[in-house]
Motif scaffolding. Sequence first.
Motif, mmCIF file in Angstrom:
data_model
loop_
_atom_site.group_PDB
_atom_site.id
_atom_site.type_symbol
_atom_site.label_atom_id
_atom_site.label_comp_id
_atom_site.label_asym_id
_atom_site.label_seq_id
_atom_site.Cartn_x
_atom_site.Cartn_y
_atom_site.Cartn_z
ATOM 1 N N LEU A 1 -38.514 -127.131 89.765
ATOM 2 C CA LEU A 1 -39.456 -126.115 89.300
ATOM 3 C C LEU A 1 -39.088 -125.564 87.930
ATOM 4 O O LEU A 1 -39.949 -125.037 87.219
ATOM 5 N N ARG A 2 -37.833 -125.685 87.540
ATOM 6 C CA ARG A 2 -37.368 -125.038 86.317
ATOM 7 C C ARG A 2 -38.200 -125.345 85.070
ATOM 8 O O ARG A 2 -38.569 -124.435 84.328
ATOM 9 N N PRO A 3 -38.528 -126.620 84.772
ATOM 10 C CA PRO A 3 -39.256 -126.893 83.524
ATOM 11 C C PRO A 3 -40.670 -126.319 83.482
ATOM 12 O O PRO A 3 -41.249 -126.185 82.408
ATOM 13 N N PRO B 1 -37.265 -119.373 89.734
ATOM 14 C CA PRO B 1 -37.431 -120.826 89.921
ATOM 15 C C PRO B 1 -36.542 -121.310 91.054
ATOM 16 O O PRO B 1 -35.365 -121.607 90.868
ATOM 17 N N PHE B 2 -37.083 -121.415 92.261
ATOM 18 C CA PHE B 2 -36.237 -121.599 93.434
ATOM 19 C C PHE B 2 -35.743 -123.029 93.641
ATOM 20 O O PHE B 2 -34.918 -123.275 94.501
ATOM 21 N N PRO C 1 -40.842 -116.575 74.959
ATOM 22 C CA PRO C 1 -40.350 -116.294 76.317
ATOM 23 C C PRO C 1 -38.906 -115.825 76.301
ATOM 24 O O PRO C 1 -38.076 -116.314 75.527
ATOM 25 N N ALA C 2 -38.624 -114.872 77.177
ATOM 26 C CA ALA C 2 -37.290 -114.282 77.245
ATOM 27 C C ALA C 2 -36.506 -114.739 78.457
ATOM 28 O O ALA C 2 -35.285 -114.542 78.514
ATOM 29 N N LEU C 3 -37.177 -115.339 79.436
ATOM 30 C CA LEU C 3 -36.517 -115.722 80.683
ATOM 31 C C LEU C 3 -36.068 -117.175 80.614
ATOM 32 O O LEU C 3 -36.848 -118.061 80.291
ATOM 33 N N ASP C 4 -34.805 -117.412 80.946
ATOM 34 C CA ASP C 4 -34.232 -118.758 80.932
ATOM 35 C C ASP C 4 -34.033 -119.217 82.369
ATOM 36 O O ASP C 4 -33.183 -118.684 83.085
ATOM 37 N N VAL D 1 -56.072 -123.309 73.333
ATOM 38 C CA VAL D 1 -55.493 -123.613 74.635
ATOM 39 C C VAL D 1 -53.975 -123.649 74.463
ATOM 40 O O VAL D 1 -53.470 -124.292 73.541
ATOM 41 N N TYR D 2 -53.251 -122.989 75.369
ATOM 42 C CA TYR D 2 -51.819 -122.797 75.195
ATOM 43 C C TYR D 2 -51.097 -122.983 76.525
ATOM 44 O O TYR D 2 -51.599 -122.588 77.576
ATOM 45 N N HIS D 3 -49.903 -123.572 76.460
ATOM 46 C CA HIS D 3 -49.064 -123.696 77.643
ATOM 47 C C HIS D 3 -48.343 -122.378 77.909
ATOM 48 O O HIS D 3 -47.901 -121.704 76.972
ATOM 49 N N GLY D 4 -48.190 -122.076 79.189
ATOM 50 C CA GLY D 4 -47.478 -120.868 79.590
ATOM 51 C C GLY D 4 -46.337 -121.194 80.526
ATOM 52 O O GLY D 4 -46.540 -121.315 81.740
ATOM 53 N N VAL D 5 -45.147 -121.362 79.964
ATOM 54 C CA VAL D 5 -43.935 -121.564 80.755
ATOM 55 C C VAL D 5 -42.834 -120.707 80.154
ATOM 56 O O VAL D 5 -42.950 -120.242 79.017
ATOM 57 N N SER D 6 -41.780 -120.510 80.905
ATOM 58 C CA SER D 6 -40.647 -119.743 80.401
ATOM 59 C C SER D 6 -39.784 -120.609 79.481
ATOM 60 O O SER D 6 -40.130 -121.748 79.157
ATOM 61 N N ALA D 7 -38.663 -120.081 79.051
ATOM 62 C CA ALA D 7 -37.891 -120.683 77.957
ATOM 63 C C ALA D 7 -37.233 -121.998 78.371
ATOM 64 O O ALA D 7 -36.944 -122.244 79.540
#
Length: 247
Positions: free
Chosen positions: A172-174, A167-168, A222-225, A198-204
């Motif tokens: 962008l983080r959320p 997430p540069f 999700p494992a990535l913070d 239907v499902y959202h796909g974002v990291s933690a």
Amino acid sequence: MTVLVTGAAGSVAGMMLPYLADLPLRLSDRVAPPELPGAETARGELTAPGFAASVLDGVSAVVHLAAVPHPGTPWGGLVEPNLAGVGALLAAAAEHRTPRLVLASSVHAMGGYLFAGRVPIQETWAPAPCCPYGATKAFAEAAGRAHAHRTGASVVSLRLGAVQPEPFTAGLRPTWLGPDDLGQLVRRALTADVGSGVYHGVSAGSTVWSIGRATAELGYRPALDPARYPVDDDESTSLCQPESRFR
């Protein structure tokens, strides 16, 4: 399980395919798909006569990534790849009785809530696209639900966030979806005991996008913070901004 991946030459597929490498794969795209050990490849347009039917022959699941992915694209550049393409895929899936389809939707299908300040955005809310691209993804979700109702197939639509290696920016983080979480999410979507959803796909850790349904029904954890990655201070959203309105 032989899995067809459409749009296999794209950047999202490039980050996802290593997590499916243990499965028999068939890769298709309008340009030359990547060469992976043991994978079949097919080059062509899903809307070309007979092509979708040919690439779906003998597969038991599909991950449909093929689309124009740019939010600023005008309607004329979206109709064939994003609307007619998903229609051709679903028609061929009905013909072959393909039991599981995973459709790549986008958080742009719900971006209207973000700009209205209605967060966290729930997976169960009605679509509220923020741009023509998001509207085509809302159409794909609806077409997938209709396909599931008519055929009994399992159709999982994933509203993918910003799929990037890192997430540069702070803004962008959320919405960020890192490669490890992308791979896990798609694997869960291919194997979970669900009908249509239907499902959202974002990291933690997102405070914008709820993943409660993805966790409960797909088992996605999700494992990535994104907070652990150094970013610049740009707080602007990664979604398309509304155009000026009539007054």
